[in-house]
Design an enzyme around this catalytic site. Structure first.
Site, PDB file in Angstrom:
ATOM      1  N   GLU A  58       0.846  -1.197   0.000  1.00 26.58           N
ATOM      2  CA  GLU A  58       0.000   0.000   0.000  1.00 26.58           C
ATOM      3  C   GLU A  58       0.883   1.249   0.000  1.00 26.58           C
ATOM      4  O   GLU A  58       1.753   1.385   0.847  1.00 26.58           O
ATOM      5  CB  GLU A  58      -0.912   0.006   1.228  1.00 26.58           C
ATOM      6  CG  GLU A  58      -1.807  -1.216   1.369  1.00 26.58           C
ATOM      7  CD  GLU A  58      -2.928  -1.299   0.346  1.00 26.58           C
ATOM      8  OE1 GLU A  58      -3.143  -0.330  -0.406  1.00 26.58           O
ATOM      9  OE2 GLU A  58      -3.592  -2.342   0.301  1.00 26.58           O
ATOM     10  N   CYS A 120      -7.433  -1.117   8.731  1.00 29.59           N
ATOM     11  CA  CYS A 120      -6.117  -1.146   8.069  1.00 29.59           C
ATOM     12  C   CYS A 120      -5.724   0.240   7.571  1.00 29.59           C
ATOM     13  O   CYS A 120      -4.658   0.758   7.908  1.00 29.59           O
ATOM     14  CB  CYS A 120      -6.110  -2.134   6.908  1.00 29.59           C
ATOM     15  SG  CYS A 120      -6.174  -3.865   7.419  1.00 29.59           S
ATOM     16  N   HIS A 139      -0.665  -5.706   2.917  1.00 25.03           N
ATOM     17  CA  HIS A 139      -1.816  -6.597   3.055  1.00 25.03           C
ATOM     18  C   HIS A 139      -1.372  -8.002   2.650  1.00 25.03           C
ATOM     19  O   HIS A 139      -0.729  -8.168   1.607  1.00 25.03           O
ATOM     20  CB  HIS A 139      -2.972  -6.159   2.145  1.00 25.03           C
ATOM     21  CG  HIS A 139      -3.965  -5.295   2.839  1.00 25.03           C
ATOM     22  ND1 HIS A 139      -4.248  -4.013   2.436  1.00 25.03           N
ATOM     23  CD2 HIS A 139      -4.755  -5.533   3.919  1.00 25.03           C
ATOM     24  CE1 HIS A 139      -5.174  -3.501   3.234  1.00 25.03           C
ATOM     25  NE2 HIS A 139      -5.484  -4.401   4.136  1.00 25.03           N
TER      26      HIS A 139
END
Length: 172
Positions: A58, A120, A139
């Site tokens: 991410e 998250c 993730h």
């Protein structure tokens, strides 16, 4: 837990903490990490239950859009992480560079710019905010026959060491 067994090398102080699926408590723990430990980098790992075959790097955290309720039935005030915070914060880790450089045999690694407006992404944004961008989020898929704890521990070790290498290059 597997990563704590493996470690990241002699000169790296690895601390592993499990954050609750509760916005306010997760935020408090992230703030505590940055104020008490003052790490070079904080790497958050979250479960991407929608995927079984990818590790997702991410790039940024988003401040707004947190409507979904947490494990205690709450959502953040104003549906955002930090009132008056920037709309998004990019990690100082260049995930695209990392993605090109790192490979883990047996699983694909992909890039993302949206960690999903739940705990998250909330945790990631909060960490990016308090850590001035020195945070990362990965993730991972759920454990399975092909993605064992040992496999995932080794994959995370490889990825995090590459992140730390990038931090070292930025400091020079």
């Amino acid at each position: 837990q597997e990563l704590s067994k493996r470690g990241l090398g002699e000169n790296i102080d690895l601390r592993i903490m499990q954050l609750p699926v509760v916005y306010q408590k997760a935020k408090e723990q992230v703030c505590k990490i940055w104020t008490t430990l003052q790490p070079l980098l904080t790497v958050h790992v979250g479960l991407a239950s929608s995927t079984t075959a990818f590790i997702i790097l991410e790039q940024c955290g988003k401040n707004k859009g947190y409507q979904e309720r947490d494990a205690c039935g709450f959502h953040p005030e104003g549906a955002c992480c930090v009132l008056d915070g920037p709309e998004k914060i990019e990690s100082t880790i260049n995930m695209k560079t990392l993605w090109k450089k790192v490979s883990v045999e047996g699983i694909d690694i992909i890039l993302s710019r949206d960690a999903g407006r739940y705990i998250c992404d909330y945790t990631y944004y909060t960490s990016l905010y308090y850590g001035k961008g020195r945070a990362a989020f990965i993730h991972v898929p759920p454990l399975s026959e092909s993605v064992t704890a040992e496999f995932l521990g080794k994959a995370l070790q490889t990825i995090i060491l590459a992140m730390l290498e990038q931090c070292g290059e930025q400091r020079e």
